[in-house]
Design a protein around this motif. Sequence first.
Motif, short mmCIF file in Angstrom:
data_model
loop_
_atom_site.label_atom_id
_atom_site.label_comp_id
_atom_site.label_asym_id
_atom_site.label_seq_id
_atom_site.Cartn_x
_atom_site.Cartn_y
_atom_site.Cartn_z
N ARG A 60 38.84 38.94 50.08
CA ARG A 60 38.93 39.01 48.62
C ARG A 60 39.04 37.62 48.04
O ARG A 60 38.39 37.31 47.02
N THR A 63 32.40 45.29 41.84
CA THR A 63 33.22 44.27 42.50
C THR A 63 33.38 43.05 41.61
O THR A 63 34.48 42.51 41.46
N SER A 96 33.18 42.88 38.34
CA SER A 96 34.05 43.21 37.21
C SER A 96 35.52 43.17 37.61
O SER A 96 36.36 42.66 36.86
N GLU A 97 35.83 43.67 38.82
CA GLU A 97 37.22 43.64 39.30
C GLU A 97 37.68 42.20 39.54
O GLU A 97 38.80 41.83 39.20
N ALA A 121 38.23 40.40 36.24
CA ALA A 121 39.47 40.86 35.61
C ALA A 121 40.68 40.14 36.23
O ALA A 121 41.60 39.72 35.51
N GLU A 122 40.67 39.99 37.54
CA GLU A 122 41.77 39.29 38.19
C GLU A 122 41.80 37.82 37.82
O GLU A 122 42.87 37.24 37.58
#
Length: 378
Positions: free
Chosen positions: A23, A55, A57-58, A61-62
């Motif tokens: 990640r 993925t 978009s996630e 966001a983080e």
Amino acid sequence: MTALHREWNLLSHGSAILPSHGREHNLSLVLQTLLTQGALSRAALSRATGLTRVTVSELVAELLHRSHVIEVGQQVGKRPGKPATLVDLNRPGLRIIGVDLSGILPSKAAIMDLDGTLIETFTLTGHNPEATGEQATKQLLELLDLALSNCSDPVLGIGIGTPGIVTDQGIVLNAEKFDWQDFDLRTTIQVATNIPTHVLNDADCAILAEHTFGAGSEHMILLSLGRGVGCGVITHNTLVRGSGFAAGELGHVRYDLTDQTPCRCGNVGCLQARASVPAIRQAIAQGLSREQAGQQAAAALASAIAPLISVLDIRNVLFTGEPEVVHHDMAHWLLEALKERTATAMADNFTLNISENPENLVLRGTAVNVLFQQLGIS
């Protein structure tokens, strides 16, 4: 936006081992893409990285939550529907503080943006340039306090470039200039500032700056002349640090056993005693012409680095240091001395160039190191 470097000229980050590493790798991949390509929509990021839109978009966001990226407006285009929102590195909102402890000149700090551009620089007035031990540390903290007090934006990290042997944990094993031995400089600064801090040898900082912002390449050497003689090495886009973090420590190599020139370390015949800036100045003061002193130093330098160039098959050498010593004549003398000692230097694609803007090279390299350590990008 113009890319800062070529696709093949990115520092190696190693491979992921654990899912969490994967990640972080993907977060770094998004950030690296934004660094080199500028503001992009989430869909464009998906295409550029090869990651799915969900993925991306996630991840975005983080990164928004971490304040590492920001939304910068909507994409202008003729496609129907709602315009896509662009995201970019938080270039206007994050700063890096860099400190250069390397030179004969006073130590210098700078506020920099994420592109390594110097916004403001600082030096201490009334400081002791010969300070060592606790006094040197106190002056460094005063310099950092001056820079931080003038920085109104959040600081991503502090980067320090210092002479000597520095571990990957920021412990200075030996810095002759400051009489630091096994000194945990990184922890000292982090405790005092509460800001993530990353410490690296000054020549390694300089080569990172050239690799990312300058005339660097996948395989390169940077030779630095100052109070001592330093060398940085990159092969396969990886900074070579060595098993004891002493890679590139050329200053106290005895390049010629017949040379009995005394060195401040107590030995004789060290490269630093013949080819550093103080040594060249001393040779001129003792009666040698500028050319004689320069050629003498160039011959010593070539004897020390020719085997390294040959063994690693390096074709790209950058030369940096005080302009009064590291000039075009000196580069010519060094190139000719290298050609006399290794066939590698006679190859058609062999280059030896003087660094542009050497005054700020270490500072910009500290920014590269902070970006690499904090965000995984270069």
